[in-house]
Write an enzyme that holds these catalytic residues in place. Sequence first.
Site, short mmCIF file in Angstrom:
data_model
loop_
_atom_site.label_atom_id
_atom_site.label_comp_id
_atom_site.label_asym_id
_atom_site.label_seq_id
_atom_site.Cartn_x
_atom_site.Cartn_y
_atom_site.Cartn_z
N THR A 1 -4.11 10.97 10.71
CA THR A 1 -4.01 11.77 11.92
C THR A 1 -2.68 12.54 11.94
O THR A 1 -2.56 13.55 12.61
CB THR A 1 -4.14 10.90 13.18
OG1 THR A 1 -3.14 9.89 13.13
CG2 THR A 1 -5.51 10.27 13.25
N ARG B 1 -5.30 7.05 16.90
CA ARG B 1 -6.66 6.93 16.37
C ARG B 1 -7.60 6.32 17.43
O ARG B 1 -8.79 6.62 17.47
CB ARG B 1 -6.70 6.16 15.05
CG ARG B 1 -7.96 6.46 14.24
CD ARG B 1 -7.92 5.88 12.83
NE ARG B 1 -7.41 6.80 11.84
CZ ARG B 1 -8.12 7.80 11.28
NH1 ARG B 1 -9.39 7.99 11.61
NH2 ARG B 1 -7.58 8.60 10.41
N GLU C 1 -13.07 2.65 5.59
CA GLU C 1 -13.01 2.13 6.95
C GLU C 1 -14.27 2.31 7.79
O GLU C 1 -14.60 1.42 8.57
CB GLU C 1 -11.83 2.77 7.69
CG GLU C 1 -10.51 2.39 7.10
CD GLU C 1 -9.37 3.18 7.72
OE1 GLU C 1 -9.25 4.37 7.41
OE2 GLU C 1 -8.64 2.61 8.53
N ALA D 1 -6.04 5.00 5.48
CA ALA D 1 -6.86 5.97 6.19
C ALA D 1 -8.10 6.38 5.38
O ALA D 1 -8.62 7.48 5.56
CB ALA D 1 -6.04 7.20 6.59
N ARG E 1 -7.83 -1.87 8.74
CA ARG E 1 -9.10 -1.17 8.56
C ARG E 1 -9.74 -0.70 9.87
O ARG E 1 -10.23 -1.51 10.66
CB ARG E 1 -10.05 -2.11 7.82
CG ARG E 1 -11.17 -1.44 7.06
CD ARG E 1 -11.94 -2.48 6.29
NE ARG E 1 -12.73 -1.93 5.21
CZ ARG E 1 -13.31 -2.66 4.26
NH1 ARG E 1 -13.18 -3.97 4.26
NH2 ARG E 1 -14.02 -2.09 3.31
N GLU F 1 0.31 -1.69 4.63
CA GLU F 1 0.68 -0.28 4.74
C GLU F 1 2.16 -0.18 5.12
O GLU F 1 2.89 0.63 4.58
CB GLU F 1 -0.20 0.44 5.78
CG GLU F 1 0.17 1.93 5.91
CD GLU F 1 -0.76 2.74 6.82
OE1 GLU F 1 -1.91 2.33 7.04
OE2 GLU F 1 -0.30 3.79 7.30
N PHE G 1 -7.95 1.04 12.16
CA PHE G 1 -6.70 1.61 12.66
C PHE G 1 -6.79 2.06 14.12
O PHE G 1 -6.50 3.20 14.44
CB PHE G 1 -6.34 2.79 11.73
CG PHE G 1 -4.88 3.14 11.66
CD1 PHE G 1 -3.98 2.35 10.97
CD2 PHE G 1 -4.39 4.31 12.24
CE1 PHE G 1 -2.63 2.70 10.87
CE2 PHE G 1 -3.04 4.67 12.15
CZ PHE G 1 -2.17 3.86 11.45
N PHE H 1 -6.05 -4.23 3.35
CA PHE H 1 -6.77 -3.94 4.60
C PHE H 1 -5.90 -3.30 5.67
O PHE H 1 -6.24 -3.34 6.85
CB PHE H 1 -7.45 -5.20 5.15
CG PHE H 1 -8.29 -5.92 4.13
CD1 PHE H 1 -9.43 -5.33 3.60
CD2 PHE H 1 -7.93 -7.18 3.67
CE1 PHE H 1 -10.19 -5.98 2.64
CE2 PHE H 1 -8.68 -7.83 2.71
CZ PHE H 1 -9.83 -7.22 2.19
N GLN I 1 0.84 -1.20 0.00
CA GLN I 1 0.00 0.00 0.00
C GLN I 1 0.88 1.26 0.00
O GLN I 1 0.38 2.35 -0.24
CB GLN I 1 -0.87 0.05 1.26
CG GLN I 1 -1.97 -0.98 1.34
CD GLN I 1 -2.61 -0.99 2.72
OE1 GLN I 1 -2.35 -1.89 3.51
NE2 GLN I 1 -3.42 0.02 3.04
#
Length: 770
Positions: free
Chosen positions: A434, A304, A706, A503, A336, A226, A338, A222, A191
């Site tokens: 974030t 988060r 998400e 995100a 997903r 990342e 997070f 998902f 990702q």
Amino acid sequence: MKNVDSINHVTGKSVYLDDIPVQKGTLHAVVFGSPVGHGKIKSVDYAEAKKLPGIAAIITHEDITGDNQIGGIIEDEPLFAEEELHFYGQPIALIVAKDAFTARKAKTLIKVDVEEYDVVTDPREAFKRGDLLFPSRSFQMGIVEEAWKTCEYIFEGRADIGGQEHLYIETQGSYAYPTDNGSIKIHSSTQGPTAVQKTAARVLGLPMHRIEVDVARLGGAFGGKEDQASGFATMVALAAYVMKKPVKITLDRPDDMQMTGKRHPYSADYKIGLSKDLKIVAYQTTLYQNGGAASDLSPAIMERTLFHSTNSYYVPNTFVTVHSCKTNLPPNTAFRGFGAPQGVFTIESAIAQAADELNIPAYKIQEINFIRDGQEFQYGQIAENVNNKATYDQAIKQYDFDQIQKETTDFNKKHVDKKRGVSIMPVCFGISFTKTPMNQARSLVHIYQDGSVGISTGAIEMGQGVNTKIIQVAAGILSISTDKIKVESTNTTRVANTSPTAASTGADLNGHATRLACEVLINRLRHSAVESLKCNDEEVEIKDEYVYLNGEKTKVHWNELVEAAFLKRVCLTENGHYATPKINFDKTKEKGHPFAYHVYGTAITQVIVDCVRGTYEFDKVQIVHDFGKSMNPTIDFGQVEGALVQGMGWMTMEELAFHPNGKLASESLSTYKVPDIYAVPKSVDIEALETEGAELAILKSKAVGEPPFLYGIGAFFAIRNAVKSFNSSHKPTFRAPYTHEKTLMDLYATSLAKGAVKKSKDGSVSEAEV
Ligand code: LUZ
Ligand code: MOS
């Protein structure tokens, strides 16, 4: 518009990493991982393995030409273990052979002598030992200590939340080969192509421009790709670099499940205070995040959790703390939601407990505590264009909640061996990374001489349909047919310094960047037409592939317009850059305006529990979801359905089990159950709440990836409500997942004291074990 990939996907023509034709001489790699959950390597003997015919090399930390470090946020994770081992399966070496079969065989011939240490997999235990990955953080609004004094009711309890395997269909993998000038090209199922590039550059000791990362598409991610694709990509890049040969890795399922991090399990203590009229006056919670052996993305995930710890509600006095606990599990990572789902589950548990004690249904508390326009989230952002109550009201009305309740009560009166349960699950999810600087994207748009268009962005297509949405944006602005537009692979030499596609922001950020580039291009073309037609600027418009003059269609087609512009030496390429406006966050104060906007929704979940067997079936999930103005309802409804089912799986059947040495016991699909066609709700209704005021999102749509995951949490509370109507004296604990086994035990559990606390004869209080 249909998803551009659908035909190629169902006919098997889409090229995934493992479908890329390999170069002659390509070698295949397998990771040799730690045989213990915690320990110290005394010696490793590769002699026998190296003797196996077909083995090309065994790459270890000693072969690293740069730094042995892959930690993205905090530098605490080696690519290959040197001495200390912190989780079962932690990479020690990369075995490179003529084929993967030979490499796997060699793995069994490696002898490693290890001094074993205590394995800790429980975050509270790690916390007690003082093992934190990084400093804890708290968000605060109002003063809870003062507020408790004013509360009519105060309840305390505990929530335990399991992890979750990503189970992307395509496992982690990467293919790397040397290119000209001592450079390396990497194909990776990631990702975050820039994360791969940066990590590989660091480990190989090269500048980033020597590493090119290319990604066509992923078979799911998902969040699991990342950050965690970077390690595997870097291993083969290193092997390719030092061996000067193409090297490829595709993890097999058990290795992928064992070696990679998952959604973080959390354990939480909470305290909730209500006024006489059921307003939530104060909420305090301490969450123990099970971070695993290294930080990975845990600091951002912790954040988060803090942001979403009050879900959809306005709580004037809030104090939330998260501790990220270091355990001997693979580093847990993005998934997903997070960190938000765990925070949301905790406050929903607190509300459910309060409802139990007050002998009212939970929705009586939920419905009067929704945050409203002008009220403040605990992180300082003022709520604007709030739609939580609107989705709730629409769900209650449209799905006739009164009738649902009546039917449930009637059914439960009539049946002894089966009970129905209903829950309402409100959702509020903040959109934006974030970490403010990550909210940027670029899009490189070429108009070719024949009028066709090629677009490169930082977005990764992982099945979510982002390429389709980008085509829609470009087609709309250029006013040409979608067939004229192709989205290219994501490549770090075409679009640099990308944020991961994560995100839920992929379509927002890259769509906006594409919009900006296309706006510039269409203006250039319009000016070119104005020049040719010798008219005034405002007289020309380009619409449906034709030039319009004063509202009249001319004979000039898009293709001629483009050709003419090219001959006039007008630039037909543009690079759009987008940075989300207005957002900010001050970590020193833990206050700011971190989110561009919020997504809201409400789900009503109905379950029937078989009270003899403890099994259950979900009849219906009925959702009203805030899509803004959906730019592609087919794709967006698919995202809601997929997220819902994934969330339900997490809450009900997906249970990670570990051996005492930290080895994952549930490392195959026979032992780790994900929802299949029999487990999904018999019907899923989704209604759109079409909202205005989403002007910050692309084409007024709202991010969809998400937020609907959180609807799955409703499954837990629906089961719990059914269990309570069978066993009314019992107050089930809040321990997800609510597997069939746990359901059965709760159905026949005898009542425990408040908050599931057990007092033994000597008066000592302990937490009750079911
Ligand atoms: N990844 C990330 C995310 O790096 N930052 C985030 O805020 C985020 N949020 C959701 C999913 N992935
Ligand atoms: Mo993600 S959890 O948006 O990679």
